[in-house]
Design a protein around this motif. Structure first.
Motif, PDB file in Angstrom:
ATOM      1  N   GLY A  85       0.733  -1.306   0.200  1.00 39.20           N
ATOM      2  CA  GLY A  85       0.021  -0.026  -0.035  1.00 39.20           C
ATOM      3  C   GLY A  85       0.973   1.287  -0.140  1.00 39.20           C
ATOM      4  N   MET A  86       0.177   2.371   0.519  1.00 49.75           N
ATOM      5  CA  MET A  86       0.758   3.626   0.372  1.00 49.75           C
ATOM      6  C   MET A  86       0.773   4.504   1.753  1.00 49.75           C
ATOM      7  N   ILE A  87       1.544   5.276   2.146  1.00 52.64           N
ATOM      8  CA  ILE A  87       1.293   6.227   2.979  1.00 52.64           C
ATOM      9  C   ILE A  87       0.890   7.631   1.988  1.00 52.64           C
ATOM     10  N   GLU A  88      -0.088   7.933   2.533  1.00 53.69           N
ATOM     11  CA  GLU A  88      -0.359   9.311   1.721  1.00 53.69           C
ATOM     12  C   GLU A  88      -0.691  10.517   2.841  1.00 53.69           C
ATOM     13  N   CYS A  89      -0.611  11.904   1.697  1.00 52.53           N
ATOM     14  CA  CYS A  89      -0.708  12.860   2.930  1.00 52.53           C
ATOM     15  C   CYS A  89      -1.389  13.904   2.202  1.00 52.53           C
ATOM     16  N   ARG A  90      -2.064  14.953   2.624  1.00 51.37           N
ATOM     17  CA  ARG A  90      -2.980  15.876   2.287  1.00 51.37           C
ATOM     18  C   ARG A  90      -1.951  17.269   2.311  1.00 51.37           C
ATOM     19  N   PRO A  91      -1.201  17.636   1.658  1.00 52.34           N
ATOM     20  CA  PRO A  91      -0.402  18.561   2.030  1.00 52.34           C
ATOM     21  C   PRO A  91      -1.299  20.186   1.737  1.00 52.34           C
ATOM     22  N   GLY A  92      -2.142  19.999   0.952  1.00 53.12           N
ATOM     23  CA  GLY A  92      -3.112  21.221   0.855  1.00 53.12           C
ATOM     24  C   GLY A  92      -3.899  21.675   2.109  1.00 53.12           C
ATOM     25  N   ALA A  93      -4.251  20.593   2.974  1.00 51.82           N
ATOM     26  CA  ALA A  93      -5.092  20.718   4.196  1.00 51.82           C
ATOM     27  C   ALA A  93      -4.397  21.668   4.949  1.00 51.82           C
ATOM     28  N   SER A  94      -3.318  21.708   5.303  1.00 47.72           N
ATOM     29  CA  SER A  94      -2.530  22.726   6.148  1.00 47.72           C
ATOM     30  C   SER A  94      -2.747  24.153   5.680  1.00 47.72           C
ATOM     31  N   LEU A  95      -2.769  24.225   4.375  1.00 44.97           N
ATOM     32  CA  LEU A  95      -2.961  25.686   3.704  1.00 44.97           C
ATOM     33  C   LEU A  95      -4.352  26.152   3.488  1.00 44.97           C
ATOM     34  N   TRP A  96      -5.355  25.324   3.105  1.00 43.86           N
ATOM     35  CA  TRP A  96      -6.778  25.547   2.876  1.00 43.86           C
ATOM     36  C   TRP A  96      -7.615  24.805   3.716  1.00 43.86           C
ATOM     37  N   GLY A  97      -7.264  24.036   4.407  1.00 39.64           N
ATOM     38  CA  GLY A  97      -8.141  23.248   5.307  1.00 39.64           C
ATOM     39  C   GLY A  97      -8.614  22.087   4.436  1.00 39.64           C
ATOM     40  N   PRO A  98      -9.009  21.057   5.592  1.00 41.59           N
ATOM     41  CA  PRO A  98      -9.442  19.660   4.841  1.00 41.59           C
ATOM     42  C   PRO A  98     -10.625  19.402   3.996  1.00 41.59           C
ATOM     43  N   ASP A  99     -11.462  20.568   3.976  1.00 41.03           N
ATOM     44  CA  ASP A  99     -12.545  20.289   3.218  1.00 41.03           C
ATOM     45  C   ASP A  99     -12.226  21.217   1.969  1.00 41.03           C
ATOM     46  N   ASP A 100     -11.308  21.849   1.643  1.00 45.94           N
ATOM     47  CA  ASP A 100     -10.896  22.609   0.526  1.00 45.94           C
ATOM     48  C   ASP A 100     -11.006  21.626  -0.692  1.00 45.94           C
ATOM     49  N   GLU A 101     -11.260  21.970  -1.841  1.00 43.90           N
ATOM     50  CA  GLU A 101     -11.227  21.138  -3.078  1.00 43.90           C
ATOM     51  C   GLU A 101      -9.753  20.645  -3.494  1.00 43.90           C
ATOM     52  N   ASP A 102      -8.929  21.878  -3.053  1.00 46.31           N
ATOM     53  CA  ASP A 102      -7.461  21.413  -3.372  1.00 46.31           C
ATOM     54  C   ASP A 102      -6.679  20.713  -2.490  1.00 46.31           C
ATOM     55  N   SER A 103      -7.526  20.172  -1.338  1.00 48.33           N
ATOM     56  CA  SER A 103      -6.758  19.424  -0.372  1.00 48.33           C
ATOM     57  C   SER A 103      -7.135  18.074  -0.659  1.00 48.33           C
ATOM     58  N   VAL A 104      -6.427  17.626  -1.547  1.00 48.92           N
ATOM     59  CA  VAL A 104      -6.463  16.087  -1.899  1.00 48.92           C
ATOM     60  C   VAL A 104      -5.322  15.238  -1.587  1.00 48.92           C
ATOM     61  N   TRP A 105      -5.552  13.859  -1.178  1.00 47.53           N
ATOM     62  CA  TRP A 105      -4.728  12.972  -0.841  1.00 47.53           C
ATOM     63  C   TRP A 105      -3.599  12.670  -1.967  1.00 47.53           C
ATOM     64  N   GLU A 106      -2.331  12.767  -1.508  1.00 47.10           N
ATOM     65  CA  GLU A 106      -1.092  12.384  -2.481  1.00 47.10           C
ATOM     66  C   GLU A 106      -0.581  11.222  -1.746  1.00 47.10           C
ATOM     67  N   ALA A 107      -0.109  10.158  -2.994  1.00 42.34           N
ATOM     68  CA  ALA A 107       0.835   9.114  -2.648  1.00 42.34           C
ATOM     69  C   ALA A 107       2.075   9.788  -2.175  1.00 42.34           C
ATOM     70  N   ALA A 108       2.651   9.321  -1.008  1.00 45.40           N
ATOM     71  CA  ALA A 108       3.786   9.744  -0.418  1.00 45.40           C
ATOM     72  C   ALA A 108       5.074   8.726  -0.295  1.00 45.40           C
ATOM     73  N   ILE A 109       4.530   7.608   0.468  1.00 43.57           N
ATOM     74  CA  ILE A 109       5.806   6.481   0.508  1.00 43.57           C
ATOM     75  C   ILE A 109       5.107   5.087   0.265  1.00 43.57           C
ATOM     76  N   ASP A 110       5.637   4.305  -0.369  1.00 42.79           N
ATOM     77  CA  ASP A 110       5.136   2.941  -0.770  1.00 42.79           C
ATOM     78  C   ASP A 110       5.559   2.151   0.620  1.00 42.79           C
ATOM     79  N   LEU A 111       4.502   1.518   1.023  1.00 44.81           N
ATOM     80  CA  LEU A 111       4.856   0.613   2.189  1.00 44.81           C
ATOM     81  C   LEU A 111       5.770  -0.437   1.745  1.00 44.81           C
ATOM     82  N   PHE A 112       6.165  -0.808   0.770  1.00 42.92           N
ATOM     83  CA  PHE A 112       6.915  -1.890   0.389  1.00 42.92           C
ATOM     84  C   PHE A 112       8.517  -1.618   0.966  1.00 42.92           C
ATOM     85  N   LEU A 113       8.703  -0.378   1.310  1.00 42.57           N
ATOM     86  CA  LEU A 113       9.981   0.133   2.025  1.00 42.57           C
ATOM     87  C   LEU A 113      10.138  -0.258   3.388  1.00 42.57           C
ATOM     88  N   LEU A 114       9.038  -0.526   3.999  1.00 40.76           N
ATOM     89  CA  LEU A 114       8.760  -0.869   5.363  1.00 40.76           C
ATOM     90  C   LEU A 114       8.655  -2.445   5.441  1.00 40.76           C
TER      91      LEU A 114
END
Length: 120
Positions: A7-36
């Motif tokens: 799987g993936m660790i995901e983050c929402r970098p836009g959430a800290s800027l615009w808030g979690p409900d903003d349309e630009d606050s989308v999840w982004e793939a960050a780290i593949d769990l294969f590395l763990l």
């Protein structure tokens, strides 16, 4: 037979800027769990996801399925595994849930089980 996590660790970098409900606050793939995936982590898999849970843990995030708001990167990776019909144990967990786990608790027998033991 061994069990690995995919799987993936995901983050929402836009959430800290615009808030979690903003349309630009989308999840982004960050780290593949294969590395763990470094050796068997059955206590952690049982505790967090209910996979191979012969220890009696109350899993934090068992059987939630695929997240509706997953990133495009995670959707692509999941499709490569065949989707819901072929991907065993599909679920997700938030960082807040992981940090709330009492990693020093015991399983249902009262036994502490190494670095992956937990109950909520």
């Amino acid at each position: 037979m061994s069990t690995d996590i995919s799987g993936m660790i995901e983050c929402r970098p836009g959430a800290s800027l615009w808030g979690p409900d903003d349309e630009d606050s989308v999840w982004e793939a960050a780290i593949d769990l294969f590395l763990l995936n470094r050796g068997d982590a059955y206590y952690g898999l049982a505790c967090l996801f209910g996979v191979r849970n012969s220890f009696g843990f109350r899993p934090v995030a068992e059987g939630r399925g695929f997240p509706d708001d997953a990133s495009a990167g995670l959707r692509s990776e999941y499709a490569a595994y065949g989707g819901p019909g072929d991907a065993f144990g599909t679920t997700w967990v938030t960082w807040a849930e992981v940090t709330a786990v009492d990693w020093q608790e015991t399983d249902s027998s009262g036994t502490r089980r190494g670095p992956g033991h937990c109950r909520r």
